[in-house]
Enzyme design. Structure first.
Site, mmCIF file in Angstrom:
data_model
loop_
_atom_site.group_PDB
_atom_site.id
_atom_site.type_symbol
_atom_site.label_atom_id
_atom_site.label_comp_id
_atom_site.label_asym_id
_atom_site.label_seq_id
_atom_site.Cartn_x
_atom_site.Cartn_y
_atom_site.Cartn_z
ATOM 1 N N ALA A 147 2.205 -2.827 -0.486
ATOM 2 C CA ALA A 147 0.889 -3.261 -1.532
ATOM 3 C C ALA A 147 -0.251 -2.294 -1.690
ATOM 4 O O ALA A 147 -1.292 -2.450 -1.078
ATOM 5 C CB ALA A 147 0.461 -4.571 -0.946
ATOM 6 N N GLU A 166 5.932 5.673 -7.107
ATOM 7 C CA GLU A 166 4.662 4.979 -6.858
ATOM 8 C C GLU A 166 3.792 5.059 -7.985
ATOM 9 O O GLU A 166 4.341 5.768 -9.052
ATOM 10 C CB GLU A 166 4.087 5.711 -5.580
ATOM 11 C CG GLU A 166 3.675 7.148 -5.672
ATOM 12 C CD GLU A 166 2.979 7.447 -4.534
ATOM 13 O OE1 GLU A 166 3.079 6.915 -3.404
ATOM 14 O OE2 GLU A 166 2.746 8.530 -4.331
ATOM 15 N N SER A 183 4.882 1.532 -3.726
ATOM 16 C CA SER A 183 4.818 2.965 -3.392
ATOM 17 C C SER A 183 6.063 3.054 -2.518
ATOM 18 O O SER A 183 6.034 2.408 -1.309
ATOM 19 C CB SER A 183 3.715 3.593 -2.692
ATOM 20 O OG SER A 183 3.881 4.651 -1.959
ATOM 21 N N ASP A 241 -6.482 10.455 -7.904
ATOM 22 C CA ASP A 241 -6.236 9.070 -8.354
ATOM 23 C C ASP A 241 -7.049 8.584 -9.417
ATOM 24 O O ASP A 241 -7.680 7.408 -9.107
ATOM 25 C CB ASP A 241 -5.879 8.078 -7.288
ATOM 26 C CG ASP A 241 -5.074 8.663 -6.145
ATOM 27 O OD1 ASP A 241 -4.073 9.220 -6.552
ATOM 28 O OD2 ASP A 241 -5.191 8.308 -4.973
#
Length: 338
Positions: free
Chosen positions: A174, A227, A193, A61
């Site tokens: 969230a 997501e 997501s 990520d």
């Protein structure tokens, strides 16, 4: 809801309990090519590999920001939120973590796990802004928090508090925040997501927290996997990049990067065929090919040589690594990797 990874690994993601901080790497510049009209759907075999990266390149990520004094700061999923630095977007070094002493305010959402997910970095008003997620695997009892720092260095970050949270009674999740400023100077936070899809709230620039109670829906797949929203402005349009399908299963991951666009930051976003992203639309930008498995959780930023697509992918051994490619634009204004 996420699926469980098939094989445990310390590099499988924010959705598993990481035992070690993750790292990052980047891309050496490659020659550009002119904007051309491309086929509507490129075959996976046609995708180029990631550019050359060196140094500390294990990452999940990734989020990039260009530093005002030169070079790059990267945040990524890790215990306490991991940090990497680079002077040239090719060689990367570990720069510690945002919260070396932990982040106890996240415990109600993580159950005490120190792993914090999917950060997004920005720089504005002389400060770095870091939005990050706190949750547990497969749950939408989640929260997005904000931290700020004037230097971006490990241990210098101030906890600015809760920005948005979701409860088990909500139809959204969230996590996966992305901050974007529109052409009128208004701040927006996209996130989400699975569940009913991706959402957006307006942010108060004075505080970095929520401006009002309005919740906008910007993309969804009827409960299927979507997501990691990323918004990028170019040529009068906002481009919404998202990740479809399954993350976090090592080399078995099916993550792929999709895109739609809109003249308004709150949508409606449509793909190349005109299908609304709220109705499952999305044009593929990058998917797995060769030994590049499950590319996703992308970041997009403009650099001096090109627009850049950053993402993580898994190698054949299931290790999560940084991928970076130049991002081109065809004659119809749609992005492609090269």
């Amino acid at each position: 809801m996420k699926e469980n990874p098939l094989t445990p690994s310390p590099f499988l993601s924010r959705r598993r309990m990481l035992g070690a901080a993750l790292a990052t790497g980047s891309l050496a510049a490659v020659p550009g090519i002119a904007d051309v009209a491309l086929p509507r759907h490129a075959a996976a075999a046609d995708y180029p590999g990631p550019g050359l990266v060196t140094g500390d390149v294990r990452v999940h990520d990734p989020s990039f920001v260009k530093r005002p004094n030169g070079g790059y700061l990267v945040a990524h999923t890790a215990h306490g939120v991991g940090l990497k630095t680079s002077t040239d977007r090719t060689a990367f070094s570990n720069a510690g973590v945002v919260f070396p002493s932990g982040a106890p305010w996240t415990t109600p959402y993580t159950g005490g796990d120190r792993n914090l997910w999917a950060p997004h970095l920005s720089y504005a008003n002389g400060r770095y802004y870091l939005y990050y997620s706190a949750s547990t695997f497969g749950s939408n009892r989640s929260a997005i928090f904000l931290a700020t720092s004037t230097s971006g260095n490990s241990g210098t970050w101030n906890n600015e508090g809760l920005v948005v949270e979701s409860f088990t009674s909500d139809d959204f999740n969230a996590i996966d925040p992305h901050l974007q400023v529109d052409t009128q100077g208004r701040w927006w936070l996209a996130f989400g997501s699975f569940w009913s899809g991706l959402k957006m709230v307006r942010i108060d620039p004075a505080t970095g927290r929520r401006y009002d109670g309005t919740l906008h829906s910007i993309a969804g797949r009827g409960g299927d996997a979507i997501e990691a929203p990323t918004i990028f402005y170019r040529g009068g349009r906002y481009y919404l990049f998202v990740s479809f399908d399954t993350c976090c299963q090592g080399a078995a991951s099916t993550y792929r990067i999709m895109v739609g666009r809109s003249s308004s930051i709150t949508g409606p976003y449509v793909d190349r065929n005109g299908t609304a992203m709220l109705a499952g639309g999305g044009t593929e930008v990058l998917s797995g090919h060769g030994s590049i498995h499950g590319p996703g959780h992308q970041d997009v930023f403009a650099d001096t040589d090109s627009d850049i697509l950053a993402y993580h992918y898994y190698d054949d051994n299931g290790t999560a690594l940084l991928g970076l490619n130049w991002l081109g634009w065809d004659s119809s204004g749609w992005p492609y990797v090269h």
